[in-house]
Design a protein around this motif. Sequence first.
Motif, PDB file in Angstrom:
ATOM      1  N   ALA A 315       0.828  -1.209   0.000  1.00 59.58           N
ATOM      2  CA  ALA A 315       0.000   0.000   0.000  1.00 59.58           C
ATOM      3  C   ALA A 315       0.862   1.260   0.000  1.00 59.58           C
ATOM      4  O   ALA A 315       0.882   2.018   0.969  1.00 59.58           O
ATOM      5  N   MET A 316       1.559   1.500  -1.100  1.00 59.57           N
ATOM      6  CA  MET A 316       2.423   2.671  -1.199  1.00 59.57           C
ATOM      7  C   MET A 316       1.600   3.960  -1.194  1.00 59.57           C
ATOM      8  O   MET A 316       0.437   3.983  -1.600  1.00 59.57           O
ATOM      9  N   PHE A 317       2.238   5.025  -0.775  1.00 58.31           N
ATOM     10  CA  PHE A 317       1.636   6.347  -0.710  1.00 58.31           C
ATOM     11  C   PHE A 317       1.406   6.896  -2.113  1.00 58.31           C
ATOM     12  O   PHE A 317       2.224   6.719  -3.014  1.00 58.31           O
ATOM     13  N   GLU A 318       0.268   7.591  -2.293  1.00 57.47           N
ATOM     14  CA  GLU A 318      -0.017   8.370  -3.493  1.00 57.47           C
ATOM     15  C   GLU A 318      -0.332   9.799  -3.071  1.00 57.47           C
ATOM     16  O   GLU A 318      -1.106  10.014  -2.138  1.00 57.47           O
ATOM     17  N   VAL A 348       1.932  16.262   4.620  1.00 55.90           N
ATOM     18  CA  VAL A 348       1.687  15.092   3.779  1.00 55.90           C
ATOM     19  C   VAL A 348       0.240  15.142   3.305  1.00 55.90           C
ATOM     20  O   VAL A 348      -0.691  15.221   4.120  1.00 55.90           O
ATOM     21  N   LEU A 349       0.043  15.080   1.974  1.00 49.34           N
ATOM     22  CA  LEU A 349      -1.293  15.211   1.387  1.00 49.34           C
ATOM     23  C   LEU A 349      -1.592  13.981   0.522  1.00 49.34           C
ATOM     24  O   LEU A 349      -1.370  13.997  -0.693  1.00 49.34           O
ATOM     25  N   PRO A 350      -2.107  12.909   1.110  1.00 47.75           N
ATOM     26  CA  PRO A 350      -2.376  11.691   0.340  1.00 47.75           C
ATOM     27  C   PRO A 350      -3.615  11.843  -0.550  1.00 47.75           C
ATOM     28  O   PRO A 350      -4.558  12.562  -0.199  1.00 47.75           O
ATOM     29  N   SER A 354      -7.008  11.665   4.390  1.00 48.73           N
ATOM     30  CA  SER A 354      -6.931  12.985   5.012  1.00 48.73           C
ATOM     31  C   SER A 354      -5.493  13.487   5.072  1.00 48.73           C
ATOM     32  O   SER A 354      -4.547  12.717   5.214  1.00 48.73           O
ATOM     33  N   ASP A 355      -5.342  14.811   4.956  1.00 43.40           N
ATOM     34  CA  ASP A 355      -4.024  15.429   5.066  1.00 43.40           C
ATOM     35  C   ASP A 355      -3.531  15.328   6.506  1.00 43.40           C
ATOM     36  O   ASP A 355      -4.297  15.149   7.447  1.00 43.40           O
TER      37      ASP A 355
END
Length: 410
Positions: A315-318, A348-350, A354-355
């Motif tokens: 589940a990598m970050f996007e 961090v803004l995925p 939620s940010d």
Amino acid sequence: MSDSVETTSEIRKNRLLSAISLLTLAAGYTSTAQAGATFKIDDTKWVSIGAGLRTSFQSVEGASGANGNKWSNDFNLDNIRLYINGQIHEYLKVEFNTDCQTCSNGGEVRVLDAIGKFEYNPYVNLWVGRMLVPAERREMNGPFYSAIYNIFSAGTPFEPADFNLTIKSDGTSAGSFGRDDGATFWGAAFDGRLQYAFGFFRGLRGGANVDDNILYAQRIAYNFWDVEKNPGYYTSGTYYGKGGDILTVAVTNQYQEDGAGTFDDVGNFRGTSVDVLMEKVLGNGGVVTLNGEYKNYGITDGYSQASRDAGGGFAMFEGNAYDISGMYLFPQQIGIGQFQPYVRYVNVLPDGSSDRDVVEGGVNYVIDGHNARVSLSWQYGDLLTKGLDYSSTASGDDVNAIKLAFQWQI
């Protein structure tokens, strides 16, 4: 994870433990002009040994008690590393480093780096084995050569090689502590100003990557002022003014087809980042240091939010992320060291979640550069509670955290 990661090398670790130094003298080997000593076998062969320790005490608001309304009190062994480097030929070197990769769960000493090095000239060199995957400066610094102790624990999202503490083949791992098995070509041109590293690695093992696609990684940096001098393609987050005036901008990229998701919900991973280091020595001897980092990560051709919410696979970050810090090293020595206050902001803004952010303020007491440093920090934000949960239901409160940390190397 990269507090996971960390940067090591024959130049940085060309120091021996005191006991080894005694053995060196007894055996008739000669000491170098640097701290510590080297086992010099002949004009082209030598071996060096070193060690590094990071340990801390942390207290987090609302992280303890029956109702979670008490401050936690945790003593942590963050890293304990042993470094072994050697040269067996004018152009051939070897590097072997270990770390306590599960320190918080009792601790197991495991292989961190195992690198065979072909170093022929400044322009083109080749490293093979297990090594740092070329990435943004934070990863190339590692914890021991970063300017801030909390650089990983409250920072921007991790790269694939930092996703898991241990290397596994079940679709949940693409390396460990920023390292992976592969090869990296690196070098520099234009009097060392243009520095590059191109790597090819295993990346995600199993799971979504059923076709064993390779992970490609590149880092290109340009030194506008004085040239940074580090072993290989490693970097540092500060030179405490001893590297001159630094202004370096770098761009990095990593890509792996089928490098994210699950066996049934596959996605192609891409991670791009830009980092900047500016360090200026003032007329009074004080040193101003600014670090900045921007990340843009994407997963295409699959891997739905539903799979991420279910917690499946890789589940990598996007999304996007920022990390900005500034510090000032006072020129006056107080006691045995110098004070270096700093401030930092991480946002961090995925995509699909939620940010989260955190503000940090602290002070380093610098005794011997990266080799001996004490750090005291305060943090506040919801990044401390949301962490790496990028699901659509991620939630957390803004909390305070205080940390007292110690770092030693030889």
